[in-house]
Motif scaffolding. Structure first.
Motif, PDB file in Angstrom:
ATOM      1  N   SER A   1       0.808  -1.228   0.000  1.00  0.00           N
ATOM      2  CA  SER A   1       0.000   0.000   0.000  1.00  0.00           C
ATOM      3  C   SER A   1       0.836   1.271   0.000  1.00  0.00           C
ATOM      4  O   SER A   1       0.434   2.270   0.585  1.00  0.00           O
ATOM      5  CB  SER A   1      -0.935   0.045   1.210  1.00  0.00           C
ATOM      6  N   CYS A   2       1.975   1.240  -0.658  1.00  0.00           N
ATOM      7  CA  CYS A   2       2.783   2.458  -0.712  1.00  0.00           C
ATOM      8  C   CYS A   2       2.222   3.432  -1.743  1.00  0.00           C
ATOM      9  O   CYS A   2       2.544   4.611  -1.747  1.00  0.00           O
ATOM     10  CB  CYS A   2       4.241   2.147  -1.033  1.00  0.00           C
TER      11      CYS A   2
ATOM     12  N   ASN B   1       2.966   3.793  -4.701  1.00  0.00           N
ATOM     13  CA  ASN B   1       3.940   4.285  -5.675  1.00  0.00           C
ATOM     14  C   ASN B   1       3.394   4.219  -7.097  1.00  0.00           C
ATOM     15  O   ASN B   1       3.625   5.101  -7.912  1.00  0.00           O
ATOM     16  CB  ASN B   1       5.220   3.434  -5.637  1.00  0.00           C
TER      17      ASN B   1
ATOM     18  N   MET C   1       0.410   4.488  -8.216  1.00  0.00           N
ATOM     19  CA  MET C   1      -0.503   5.602  -8.487  1.00  0.00           C
ATOM     20  C   MET C   1       0.281   6.900  -8.660  1.00  0.00           C
ATOM     21  O   MET C   1       0.021   7.684  -9.554  1.00  0.00           O
ATOM     22  CB  MET C   1      -1.497   5.684  -7.326  1.00  0.00           C
ATOM     23  N   LYS C   2       1.261   7.055  -7.809  1.00  0.00           N
ATOM     24  CA  LYS C   2       1.996   8.322  -7.807  1.00  0.00           C
ATOM     25  C   LYS C   2       2.798   8.515  -9.101  1.00  0.00           C
ATOM     26  O   LYS C   2       2.925   9.640  -9.580  1.00  0.00           O
ATOM     27  CB  LYS C   2       2.918   8.334  -6.584  1.00  0.00           C
ATOM     28  N   VAL C   3       3.355   7.456  -9.647  1.00  0.00           N
ATOM     29  CA  VAL C   3       4.166   7.634 -10.860  1.00  0.00           C
ATOM     30  C   VAL C   3       3.343   7.502 -12.138  1.00  0.00           C
ATOM     31  O   VAL C   3       3.806   7.859 -13.212  1.00  0.00           O
ATOM     32  CB  VAL C   3       5.346   6.637 -10.935  1.00  0.00           C
TER      33      VAL C   3
ATOM     34  N   ALA D   1       8.060   1.205 -10.505  1.00  0.00           N
ATOM     35  CA  ALA D   1       8.076   1.865  -9.200  1.00  0.00           C
ATOM     36  C   ALA D   1       7.644   0.942  -8.073  1.00  0.00           C
ATOM     37  O   ALA D   1       7.741   1.298  -6.913  1.00  0.00           O
ATOM     38  CB  ALA D   1       7.174   3.091  -9.213  1.00  0.00           C
TER      39      ALA D   1
END
Ligand code: SF4
Ligand code: SF4
Ligand code: SF4
Ligand code: FES
Lengths: 380, 144, 370
Positions: free
Chosen positions: A258-259, A261, A263-265, A328
């Motif tokens: 659930s980091c 990452n 989604m973020k990248v 990622a």
């Protein structure tokens, strides 16, 4: 633009010299364009000072161009994100050429439809893409990675590239204002072809005449795409058997931490505050306990799958299969392959290809009265 | 390079609290006390308004020095602001030092509204010190 | 000497049995612990309410998939739990949670904690191919021998805070030769003692940790830590050193998202304040001739240091998650400890100690003013 005009723009290409290699050739072309004030700045990948990775740099000082890397061996930053960073808050006041891979340009176009970039004053220049290495492979040994990559590119061999690249059937898709083709060219030249009025203007201003016929390039691209498309079907078949059914799906994401990452990248996941990081997913302790009690136990944090499937619902229609999410993921979950597979299916329902054309509306922002009847009463 | 150092006039960002140090700077000006033209003053309501991020941002943007100035301890218009500011400053300076940047470019001073002289002296001293350290080369970096 | 519970069983099994009894007796209503969640043997934190679900629990598995302090914050963010819950966590996870409680991001009421002297954990990336599983016997051998297991995360190799501060119960593991035959659970608090009173498991004795033995490990870990910090110091070298270290950051902000101290709903560095307008870009280009896009890698890292270093518990989560293997924990821990030292502060040691930045003394740091 009518179909015919589009064809006309695309018909002939200009041949440029690449005596010192494609990289030098492209840099030379960009430098000339800056000299003639066609562009004030160039957005292009560059090697970071430690030499262990690459990143986008917006270059205004022409002298920096010599360090540019139009085709880096990794995609550490998705180009769509870079264009959005520059123009999300308004159009650029200076004229910028953005040199990117086709999936990055497609992401840029999706982001434009989503209101996250402004393409006024931006000229998108795509390049035939040989694929990129998995980021972690490259980081393990950047020097060796560079060598392996160069070698693979010279043979147009994609076996060491990321899985999503091996099965990318749009690696030479002409989607920008200009496209640079070199997979067919003699070693000492490449071509540039326009795909829009903006692109044609650039070629005009450079006073290079597009005379070359690109049909042999087209044939080659078709062949490569066909091969990659087969690989795509194969990969998806395998993948499907691995993730089919709830248990398999859970197993696939069992190590997700659930980091977020991915989604973020992801270039098309543009929300500032993701729904899955928002208050909406934070509950009072009783709620968690109640859920645990009905099952005996729940994974904590719960809802890993809700996040993954939710993200699919939010962006699979715009997923460009760029592979950034997989790069990622610290837990090496094949996220991009899974998303790419789902994206193919959702996009094909609407005969949509993300980022193919700025004029095509996002499927969920439009409708036809008479469509998709096959989805009605599907239980019947 | 050497020549550059000679006529190099540092750019110092000064966060001055409204109630003391800004007034002190004002007094220095109206009393026509001489000090180097190195300072770009920014008025803040209290020294505790200075977010450490302001300082980081200034440093990365190429400021050659950052001065935070407020009322003397005990005199803060909001009673305790400068005590908090001092702790934050101590922390910030330590961080800067620990990651190998230049803590000498940061300065905290207490300057009251009546201390025009002290303001001028602080600016003069700090400017001299930074002249010795030289330019903040961060402003040329592109990979930030 | 404190009260202790001695159970003649493998330590991990003994704790599982204890948890089962507590659930069965309704003394607690839920357990948060690591558990095998599938046939492959992948391990994740799980909230357990039914005793038989504890069969696959692995409370002392040498892995920290997510810092449990962060999980407990999520669990109690909206208010205290009305029903008593017990959590089995590592010392740095507990410290992380205490720091979060100080920031009003969690609630301690009705929570009980079991922790242990901690032998450290492996990098999460090692869990990907099941490597951790294959290392288990080697791991426990090292713990028994009072040594660092090979391949632990740097954060753990150099961690001196391996004894929990505020746990209700501490399981004695490090350097305990017979940990697979006998389990000693120290009952540090009245709450802990009360919770297990008259439990039908093992016998109650007086016990304490073997300080001398633990000091030996501490010395080893200090040495490791020094080595790690020295390595970092050699690399950190002015602005260019920082650019070299952080240059490959892809801006995923995973480090922030997994950090127990980073609790903001919307991170400053993802907020509009950190975005560049086209004219910001133009200005920067004039100055520098070129600029990394998206910009702000160092602003983010240095900024995060100003936000978390006062409370960094050195848990290693940030380094674990980083997809481009930046030695984040080594840096954050090094900077964090030096900042904390200024205020004689150990994050998470004691709930009553204020975070140094929200308090002050009138007479202090006079030397800092110029
Ligand atoms: S989901 Fe993954 S592959 Fe698809 S656009 Fe986002 S980052 Fe790229
Ligand atoms: S986890 Fe690594 S790549 Fe991601 S933001 Fe942090 S330092 Fe950068
Ligand atoms: S900065 Fe890193 S090591 Fe420190 S508390 Fe946060 S995640 Fe843990
Ligand atoms: S008002 Fe001057 S320091 Fe607070």
């Amino acid at each position: 633009m009518s179909k015919n005009e589009e064809k006309k723009l695309r018909k002939k290409a200009a041949i440029l010299s690449a005596k010192n290699g494609i990289r030098e050739g492209i840099i030379d072309f960009l430098k000339k364009s800056m000299d003639r004030n066609i562009f004030d700045a160039v957005l292009i990948p560059m090697r970071v000072p430690a030499d262990d990775s690459f990143t986008y740099v917006l270059i205004r000082d022409k002298n920096l161009l010599k360090n540019a890397f139009p085709l880096p061996p990794v995609m550490s930053i998705q180009g769509g994100k870079a264009v959005s960073s520059i123009t999300r808050l308004g159009k650029s006041n200076i004229k910028i050429a953005a040199v990117m891979r086709p999936c990055e340009i497609r992401a840029t176009i999706e982001l434009t439809k989503l209101g996250q970039t402004n393409l006024e004053n931006i000229t998108l220049i795509g390049i035939d893409c040989p694929g990129v290495l998995p980021l972690s492979d490259f980081l393990n040994n950047p020097e060796e990675g560079m060598r392996l990559f160069d070698d693979a590119v010279s043979r147009w061999d994609d076996r060491i590239m990321r899985p999503v690249c091996q099965m990318c059937d749009k690696s030479s898709m002409i989607v920008g204002d200009l496209h640079i083709g070199f997979l067919d060219a003699e070693k000492d030249s490449f071509f540039i072809i326009s795909n829009s009025q903006k692109g044609s203007d650039v070629i005009d201003k450079l006073s290079i005449t597009p005379q070359a016929d690109i049909s042999s390039w087209q044939t080659k691209v078709e062949k490569i795409s066909e091969k990659k498309h087969k690989k795509r079907e194969e990969t998806f078949r395998e993948l499907k058997s691995k993730i089919d059914g709830l248990d398999n799906l859970l197993d696939t994401f069992s190590q997700c931490i659930s980091c977020h990452n991915c989604m973020k990248v992801c270039p098309v996941c543009y929300c500032r505050l993701c729904y899955f990081d928002s208050d909406k997913v934070k509950h009072p302790p009783e709620d968690y306990l109640e859920r645990a009690k009905t099952l005996g136990s729940i994974r904590f944090l719960p809802d890993t799958l809700l996040f993954q499937i939710g993200r699919m619902i939010h962006m699979s229609l715009s997923c460009v299969s760029c592979g950034s999410c997989e790069d990622a993921c610290p837990m090496s979950i094949p996220v991009a392959q899974i998303f790419s597979m789902v994206a193919d299916e959702t996009q094909s329902m609407f005969n949509y290809v993300s980022g193919r054309n700025l004029e095509e509306p996002l499927p969920l922002t439009t409708y036809k009265e008479d469509e998709l009847h096959e989805m009605e009463d599907t239980h019947g | 390079m050497e020549k550059d150092k000679e006529d190099f006039m540092p750019k110092i960002l000064a966060f001055l609290c409204n109630w003391c140090s800004y007034a002190g700077a004002d007094l220095a000006g109206t009393s026509r006390i001489k000090y180097p033209p190195s300072v770009l003053p920014i008025r803040v309501m209290c020294s505790s308004r200075v977010d450490p991020l302001f300082v980081i941002k200034a440093y990365l943007s190429g400021a050659d020095g950052v001065l935070i100035a407020g009322c003397h301890p005990g005199d803060c218009h909001y009673e305790k602001g400068n005590y908090y500011a001092r702790r934050r400053f101590v922390m910030l300076k330590k961080i800067i030092e620990e990651i190998g940047l230049e803590p000498e470019r940061l300065r905290l001073s207490w300057i009251s509204a009546s201390e025009g002289n002290r303001y001028a002296k602080t600016v003069t001293e700090f400017t001299e010190k930074i002249k010795k350290i030289g330019e903040n080369s961060t402003k040329n970096r592109i990979f930030l | 000497m404190v009260k202790a519970l001695k159970i003649n069983k493998d330590s991990e099994q003994a704790v599982i049995d204890l948890l089962k009894l507590l659930l069965e007796d309704n003394r607690i209503k839920g357990v948060l612990t690591l558990k095998k969640i599938n046939k492959k043997g992948d391990v994740a934190y799980t909230l357990i309410t039914r005793p038989d679900e504890l069969d696959d629990a692995v409370p002392f598995y040498p892995l920290m998939p997510i810092n449990a302090g962060k999980l407990l914050s999520r669990f109690t963010l909206k208010g205290k739990t009305r029903e008593p819950i017990i959590a089995v966590v590592k010392p740095c996870e507990l410290r992380g949670f205490i720091e979060l409680v100080k920031r009003n991001q969690g609630n301690l009421e009705n929570l009980f904690f079991i922790s242990s002297t901690c032998g450290g954990v492996y990098p999460i990336k090692m869990a990907v191919d099941g490597v951790v599983k294959n290392n288990l016997s080697r791991y426990w051998d090292a713990v028994k021998k009072n040594e660092n297991a090979a391949d632990l995360r740097p954060a753990c190799k150099g961690c001196e805070e391996f004894i929990p501060y505020t746990a209700d119960m501490t399981v004695d593991l490090i350097g305990k030769n017979d940990l697979d035959k006998q389990c000693v659970i120290l009952l540090n608090t009245k709450n802990g003692e009360q919770l297990v009173r008259n439990i039908k498991l093992g016998e109650f004795i007086e016990g304490e940790l073997d300080k001398e033995k633990l000091d030996k490990l501490r010395v080893k870990r200090e040495k490791e830590k020094k080595k790690i910090f020295d390595e970092i110091n050699a690399k950190i070298n002015g602005i260019d050193g920082l650019i070299d270290i952080f240059g490959r950051c892809i801006g995923c902000h995973g480090c922030m998202r997994v950090c127990p101290i980073c609790y903001c709903k919307l991170c400053e560095f993802e907020s509009p304040d950190s975005e560049y307008t086209p004219s910001n870009y133009e200005l920067e280009l004039k100055k520098r001739g070129g600029l990394r896009v998206p910009p702000g890698i160092l602003y983010y890292q240095l900024g995060r240091l100003t936000h978390v270093s006062i409370s960094c518990v050195g848990c290693g989560s940030c380094e674990d998650v980083c997809p481009v293997n930046i030695p984040l924990t080594s840096i954050f821990k090094k900077v964090g400890e030096s900042v904390q030292e200024l205020f004689n502060y150990i994050p998470g040691r004691n709930l009553e100690e204020d975070i140094p930045l929200i308090t002050f003394e009138k007479e202090e740091f006079a030397e800092i003013e110029e």
